[in-house]
Design a protein around this motif. Sequence first.
Motif, PDB file in Angstrom:
ATOM      1  N   SER A 218      38.819  88.843  -0.311  1.00 29.58           N
ATOM      2  CA  SER A 218      37.905  90.512  -0.529  1.00 29.58           C
ATOM      3  C   SER A 218      39.447  91.830  -0.403  1.00 29.58           C
ATOM      4  CB  SER A 218      37.307  91.015   0.061  1.00 29.58           C
ATOM      5  OG  SER A 218      36.941  90.354   1.714  1.00 29.58           O
ATOM      6  N   LYS A 219      40.418  91.097   0.078  1.00 29.76           N
ATOM      7  CA  LYS A 219      41.512  92.166   0.104  1.00 29.76           C
ATOM      8  C   LYS A 219      42.972  92.204  -0.419  1.00 29.76           C
ATOM      9  CE  LYS A 219      39.816  92.652   5.330  1.00 29.76           C
ATOM     10  NZ  LYS A 219      39.962  93.241   6.641  1.00 29.76           N
ATOM     11  N   LEU A 220      43.355  92.829  -0.791  1.00 35.62           N
ATOM     12  CA  LEU A 220      44.595  93.256  -0.916  1.00 35.62           C
ATOM     13  C   LEU A 220      45.745  94.319   0.050  1.00 35.62           C
ATOM     14  CD1 LEU A 220      47.212  92.021  -2.900  1.00 35.62           C
ATOM     15  CD2 LEU A 220      46.387  94.303  -4.054  1.00 35.62           C
ATOM     16  N   VAL A 221      46.588  93.677   1.156  1.00 39.00           N
ATOM     17  CA  VAL A 221      46.839  93.833   1.293  1.00 39.00           C
ATOM     18  C   VAL A 221      48.728  93.633   1.660  1.00 39.00           C
ATOM     19  CG1 VAL A 221      47.876  94.549   3.564  1.00 39.00           C
ATOM     20  CG2 VAL A 221      45.759  92.899   3.189  1.00 39.00           C
ATOM     21  N   ILE A 222      49.679  95.532   0.979  1.00 39.58           N
ATOM     22  CA  ILE A 222      50.765  94.988   0.552  1.00 39.58           C
ATOM     23  C   ILE A 222      51.806  96.040   1.674  1.00 39.58           C
ATOM     24  CG2 ILE A 222      52.650  96.022  -0.763  1.00 39.58           C
ATOM     25  CD1 ILE A 222      50.004  96.708  -3.216  1.00 39.58           C
ATOM     26  N   ASN A 223      52.624  94.939   2.199  1.00 41.44           N
ATOM     27  CA  ASN A 223      53.715  95.356   3.964  1.00 41.44           C
ATOM     28  C   ASN A 223      54.930  96.017   2.579  1.00 41.44           C
ATOM     29  OD1 ASN A 223      51.470  94.530   6.012  1.00 41.44           O
ATOM     30  ND2 ASN A 223      51.977  93.216   5.023  1.00 41.44           N
ATOM     31  N   GLN A 224      55.178  96.753   3.743  1.00 40.02           N
ATOM     32  CA  GLN A 224      56.914  96.997   3.215  1.00 40.02           C
ATOM     33  C   GLN A 224      56.620  98.077   2.228  1.00 40.02           C
ATOM     34  OE1 GLN A 224      59.262  97.840   5.264  1.00 40.02           O
ATOM     35  NE2 GLN A 224      58.592  96.322   7.407  1.00 40.02           N
ATOM     36  N   ILE A 225      55.616  98.949   1.530  1.00 40.01           N
ATOM     37  CA  ILE A 225      55.570  99.406   0.681  1.00 40.01           C
ATOM     38  C   ILE A 225      57.063  99.763  -0.214  1.00 40.01           C
ATOM     39  CG2 ILE A 225      54.822 101.269  -0.653  1.00 40.01           C
ATOM     40  CD1 ILE A 225      52.271 100.465   0.479  1.00 40.01           C
ATOM     41  N   ILE A 226      57.482  99.901  -1.105  1.00 41.73           N
ATOM     42  CA  ILE A 226      58.546 100.562  -2.005  1.00 41.73           C
ATOM     43  C   ILE A 226      58.164 100.766  -2.794  1.00 41.73           C
ATOM     44  CG2 ILE A 226      60.198  98.163  -0.916  1.00 41.73           C
ATOM     45  CD1 ILE A 226      59.496  96.997  -4.074  1.00 41.73           C
ATOM     46  N   PRO A 227      59.369 101.504  -3.909  1.00 39.19           N
ATOM     47  CA  PRO A 227      58.787 102.818  -4.530  1.00 39.19           C
ATOM     48  C   PRO A 227      57.812 101.958  -6.335  1.00 39.19           C
ATOM     49  CG  PRO A 227      61.108 103.733  -3.942  1.00 39.19           C
ATOM     50  CD  PRO A 227      60.794 101.853  -3.461  1.00 39.19           C
ATOM     51  N   GLU A 228      58.684 100.284  -5.901  1.00 41.13           N
ATOM     52  CA  GLU A 228      57.856  99.555  -7.301  1.00 41.13           C
ATOM     53  C   GLU A 228      56.679  99.612  -7.244  1.00 41.13           C
ATOM     54  OE1 GLU A 228      60.362  98.791  -5.922  1.00 41.13           O
ATOM     55  OE2 GLU A 228      62.308  99.391  -7.435  1.00 41.13           O
ATOM     56  N   ASP A 229      56.138  99.769  -6.503  1.00 38.96           N
ATOM     57  CA  ASP A 229      54.583  99.268  -5.724  1.00 38.96           C
ATOM     58  C   ASP A 229      53.596 100.413  -6.168  1.00 38.96           C
ATOM     59  OD1 ASP A 229      55.158  96.915  -4.126  1.00 38.96           O
ATOM     60  OD2 ASP A 229      54.998  97.744  -1.961  1.00 38.96           O
ATOM     61  N   ASP A 230      54.249 101.216  -6.383  1.00 42.12           N
ATOM     62  CA  ASP A 230      53.522 102.365  -7.266  1.00 42.12           C
ATOM     63  C   ASP A 230      52.678 102.782  -8.798  1.00 42.12           C
ATOM     64  OD1 ASP A 230      52.629 104.599  -9.129  1.00 42.12           O
ATOM     65  OD2 ASP A 230      53.742 106.350  -7.134  1.00 42.12           O
TER      66      ASP A 230
ATOM     67  N   ALA B  21      49.003  99.173   2.979  1.00 41.97           N
ATOM     68  CA  ALA B  21      47.969  99.695   1.769  1.00 41.97           C
ATOM     69  C   ALA B  21      47.189  98.500   1.728  1.00 41.97           C
ATOM     70  CB  ALA B  21      48.667 100.086   0.552  1.00 41.97           C
ATOM     71  N   ARG B  22      45.726  99.042   2.137  1.00 40.84           N
ATOM     72  CA  ARG B  22      45.092  97.462   2.284  1.00 40.84           C
ATOM     73  C   ARG B  22      43.726  98.129   0.842  1.00 40.84           C
ATOM     74  NH1 ARG B  22      46.591  98.048   7.138  1.00 40.84           N
ATOM     75  NH2 ARG B  22      47.022  96.136   8.048  1.00 40.84           N
ATOM     76  N   PHE B  23      43.362  97.315  -0.160  1.00 39.59           N
ATOM     77  CA  PHE B  23      42.494  97.538  -1.335  1.00 39.59           C
ATOM     78  C   PHE B  23      41.811  96.615  -0.480  1.00 39.59           C
ATOM     79  CE2 PHE B  23      46.127  99.233  -3.112  1.00 39.59           C
ATOM     80  CZ  PHE B  23      45.501 100.087  -3.567  1.00 39.59           C
ATOM     81  N   VAL B  24      39.643  97.085  -0.495  1.00 41.20           N
ATOM     82  CA  VAL B  24      39.082  96.035  -0.412  1.00 41.20           C
ATOM     83  C   VAL B  24      38.254  95.863  -1.983  1.00 41.20           C
ATOM     84  CG1 VAL B  24      37.084  95.487   0.686  1.00 41.20           C
ATOM     85  CG2 VAL B  24      39.183  96.899   1.812  1.00 41.20           C
ATOM     86  N   CYS B  25      37.862  94.462  -2.452  1.00 44.07           N
ATOM     87  CA  CYS B  25      36.519  94.776  -3.360  1.00 44.07           C
ATOM     88  C   CYS B  25      35.549  93.589  -2.866  1.00 44.07           C
ATOM     89  CB  CYS B  25      37.791  94.296  -4.069  1.00 44.07           C
ATOM     90  SG  CYS B  25      36.611  94.215  -5.735  1.00 44.07           S
ATOM     91  N   GLN B  26      34.412  93.738  -2.888  1.00 42.03           N
ATOM     92  CA  GLN B  26      33.238  92.375  -2.343  1.00 42.03           C
ATOM     93  C   GLN B  26      32.668  92.034  -4.122  1.00 42.03           C
ATOM     94  OE1 GLN B  26      31.697  92.202   0.889  1.00 42.03           O
ATOM     95  NE2 GLN B  26      33.152  92.578   2.356  1.00 42.03           N
ATOM     96  N   ALA B  27      32.145  90.930  -4.535  1.00 40.12           N
ATOM     97  CA  ALA B  27      30.933  90.883  -5.192  1.00 40.12           C
ATOM     98  C   ALA B  27      30.419  90.095  -4.958  1.00 40.12           C
ATOM     99  CB  ALA B  27      31.739  90.957  -6.535  1.00 40.12           C
TER     100      ALA B  27
END
Length: 1174
Positions: free
Chosen positions: A369-381, A335-341
Amino acid sequence: MALVKREIYQHLLFLAAFLPISGVFCFSELFFIKEPHDVTALRKEAVILDCQVHGETPIDVRWLRNGAKLAENERVYLLSNSSLYISEVESRRGDKSDEGFYQCLAQNKYGAILSQRARLTIASISSFTTQPTSIVVTEGSVARFSCKISAHPPPIITWEFNRVTLPLTTERITVLPSGALQIHGVQRADGGNYRCVGTNIANRRRSTEATLTVTSAPNPRLPQRPRIIAGPQNISVSVHQSATLECMATGNPRPIISWSRADSKSIDVYHTKVLGNGNLIITDIKPQHRGVYVCRASTPGTRNFTVAAANVTVLAPPSLVEWPESLTRPRAGTARFVCQAEGFPAPQITWLKNGERIHSNGRIKMYSSKLVINQIIPEDDAIYQCQAENEQGSVLAMARLIVVMSEDRPSAPRNIRADTVSSSAILLAWDRPLYNSDKVIAYSVHYMKAEGLNNEEYQVVIGNDTTRYIIDDLEPARNYTFYVVAYMPMGASRMSDHMFQHTLEDVPLRAPEISLTSRSPTDIQVSWQALPDKLSRGRVSAYRLSYRTSAESTVSQIELPGEKTQYLLENLQPDTIYLLRIAAATSIGWGEQSAWTSHRTPKASSAQVPLSPELHLEPLNCTTILVRWRLAQRNSAIAQGYKLFYHEESQPESAPLQLRASDHSHTIGGLDPRKKYHVKLLAYNFIGDGYQADQTISTPGCVSVRDRLVPPPPPPHNVHAKTNSSSSIFLHWGRPAFTSSHAVNYTVRCNPVGLQNASLVLYLQTNEQSLLVRDLQPNTKYEFAIRLHIDQLSSPWSPVVYQNTFPEAPTLPPTNIKVTLIEKDTALVSWKPPEEAGLSVTHYTILYASRNEWLTGEWQLLQREGSITMALLENLKPGQFYLVKVSASNNMGDGPFSHMVELTARADPPSGHDPRLSRGSTHSNAFSDGFYHLDQTSMTGITVGVSIALMCIIVCAFIIVCRGKHRRKPSAVKLRSEERSPPASAAGRPGSQGSAENAHVRAAVMSQNHFIDSKGGTDLIINSLGPVEASSERKSKCFSFRVLKSVKDVQKMKRGVASFRPGSAALTYEAERLSPPRAPLGRPGDSEGSSGSEGSHATNDSGRFSQDETEMTILSSGPSGSRPSVTVENSEEEARRLAPHGQTDLRLVESVEELRCRQEAQSGRPLLSLSQVV
């Protein structure tokens, strides 16, 4: 059963594809309706901080103060709408104070969200930090008082005059919001006591009183160039606030204040106004208002002005330009989230998960400006928030990550085992998954350091044919954590259990870096820093210190325990070079020894020189070292400065850097990565150099793609440079959008364009995105480049930008001022530019006035361009005494005036005198009367030059006489008076053919006090008493010249007339019998005219003659011994012969009058001259 599973799997795939699209629109489980805002309250006052949340119930709301949970009590508690109520605000010290930052945290079954940050401040007002001071001013000038006070909220400043409040703005009086009081056109009634009053909601405070004393102004007031006594200052203003730029100037006449922008942009007239007499107010300030503003004070009706500049920085709170979007991802996905200010200063981005800050680990990586989550697990919800904050405030945006589970994936690998192989290798083994193991196509091994935060996770992918793997790139004596994931075509399994294991110790990778100082001539203090874990590769158990003198080979060794970090070597020899090195050991063995480091012990002397400073070195990045030091308190000798030496190991020592006594740090830039440098520092005074301190340091490596398999960060972008003054330039730049949230610092490189000496390049360090570079040279073009440093990574240099500093206003006046009277009413003034290197002059100002005008201050003004260094002063009044002074100016202001030079315009000459004679006399007197000042050096040069010229004239005359004697025969000069020619009237008869053939006419030579204007062609003979009237009186002299101007002149002489005519010289002549000339009197091609000269248009007479032409006209006697004679008729015929060829001028020739004089002396009889014939 398989069909049911397949249908369920298809539904899950559809859900996984649909949710990413619909998640943004459907996510409304939790959000804020109202968030808290900044509050300023009085002590004991009640305060409410809003917090209203909407979402699926139940919702739990908590409050945080300064990041910690806030405990409720009877004074502080939550209202029914979740807002926070404080009944009485306390301002006690420590944790009991209610001041701080507050945030509201709301949570339900989907996750938690955090509100924006609100600051609660208790109103206060402190004492004055700047008190007004008493001043004395002259009547009609300006006065200024200032005061400063610290308060929150900002106070309103007013002033009192003799305890009566002054209005904020009148025609003459202005009170600025900054606290300055300005009074223009000071009057006698303005004298008295003034004090400053600061008021806010907390209290009111009054400053001490200052007295304004008004003295009488000189009458008349002398002119004064404009001078800014209170210029604008660099300020930082929050957006939508007001900015005040002060500009107060004095001068006579009163200067005019104008404003402009240094970038040539127009000033926003809709949001700016002028307060008082030239102060600029910018209301509702916006980012486009930032820049350098220039205040200009000009003298009315002239080009005299001076300027002052200041930089306006507009601070803006963060605002989001890109928001994160809610995502739905399968387990083990990414999952990748992008945020710029944007904002100023540039906002820092942090990421929150369910209201708590996220730290980078192996699976989760954060970039700016990015948050990258690799190997997503249920706790990442969870609910994720992007928070952008700077000094002006904070803003948040949120998104949710939904993790989708699949039942067809394999179970996690089992029974993870780890065994240590060496100091850098661990063997990892595991069992295959319990379910669906036959569908596994690969395994991935994940490992990272177990201690610390933000550790980087490494991943290795191996095939499904093995369940063992050796990780062999680990660090010695470190704990690591491992887990394994199984992959199949449909996705990845869950993570296996984590396994912890440590590596073995090893010998130290290298020796510590040592620092050497001397406290006395017989000791050396050796100190070192403990090795970091990466270099020690285990616990250091011992150190070995080796030393010897440079002249000996015998090495002494001392072993010290591992806890030691310093040792004092005593009983050494004074003024001796010692070599020292050190090695460290672990339980495995000794590591490599350091290189020899030299140190000279001080001389054994009673002289009070400074002791060695305490030296500290710190690598800022892979190419820069920060040197810091301080003198010990026991140091009794005062240091006049410092000498800093540094060089790379195995390289010769370079020349020292001279540093000021006030300096306590210095940045060494432009170094090579992964190199060891020796740094030496000593203080000195007037006695000599003090004790030195030596230390070694290694620069870290600039981590490249080969080192970390990641590219270096990009360089800063949008680098802009703005000139702030003649010695400073303001830089600002943008931070790359995808750098991580870790601490970032920058290196700024600055040097003049075309610099040849690389050691003079300036390297500056900052962690901000702007920098004011000071201490630059005026009117110089500089180049700037910036690089970024983060996590031991260094970016390339940014593109170079160029900027010129403003020229500096002249500080010296023009030199060598000279004034020469060239006409009775005109003078020439000349000067040289001010003796300042690199000074740019745009124009010069010349002020001159008669004595009476000077007393009344009425100067007359002239201005000339900067390339012109002379001017004419016209329409001077005869008989008046004048004063003249000159100043230089450029775009930055006016320089001082030179000393006044005196000049006297002569009165009109007596009637009857020729005006040209009067001008010449005036010019001469201008020198003799002392107004054309000559120094001793000039007088000496003139005297030597005149002496040399007289010697040359005497030598030339002697040569001419000798050559004349050599050419003539003694028998040819016998002349008798009884054989004189008849009068000119008889000699000119047509029948006198023989006489006419030998005619030669001469011009009489004037006395030594007479001068003839043969160059200019005037009709005057001038002596020291004035013009000589025309007369036919005979002048008997030993030199004679003749000028035949035209045929008319010859005809007049034929008739025996000698007179003065325009364009002719005064003539006398005599007739003698002469032999035929050896050469003709003149040739058409030999005439040399100057028709452009004044007064010679009719004759084109050049006024020149040459020795060769003169010699051709000297007549020698024939063999018969007959006397030479001269007639006019032959000259007339010669003139007529030349006239058709356009020959109107006859050359000036030398007469044989000297010969006649000599013959008179030999024979005792007078000979005829032309004047006698007339």
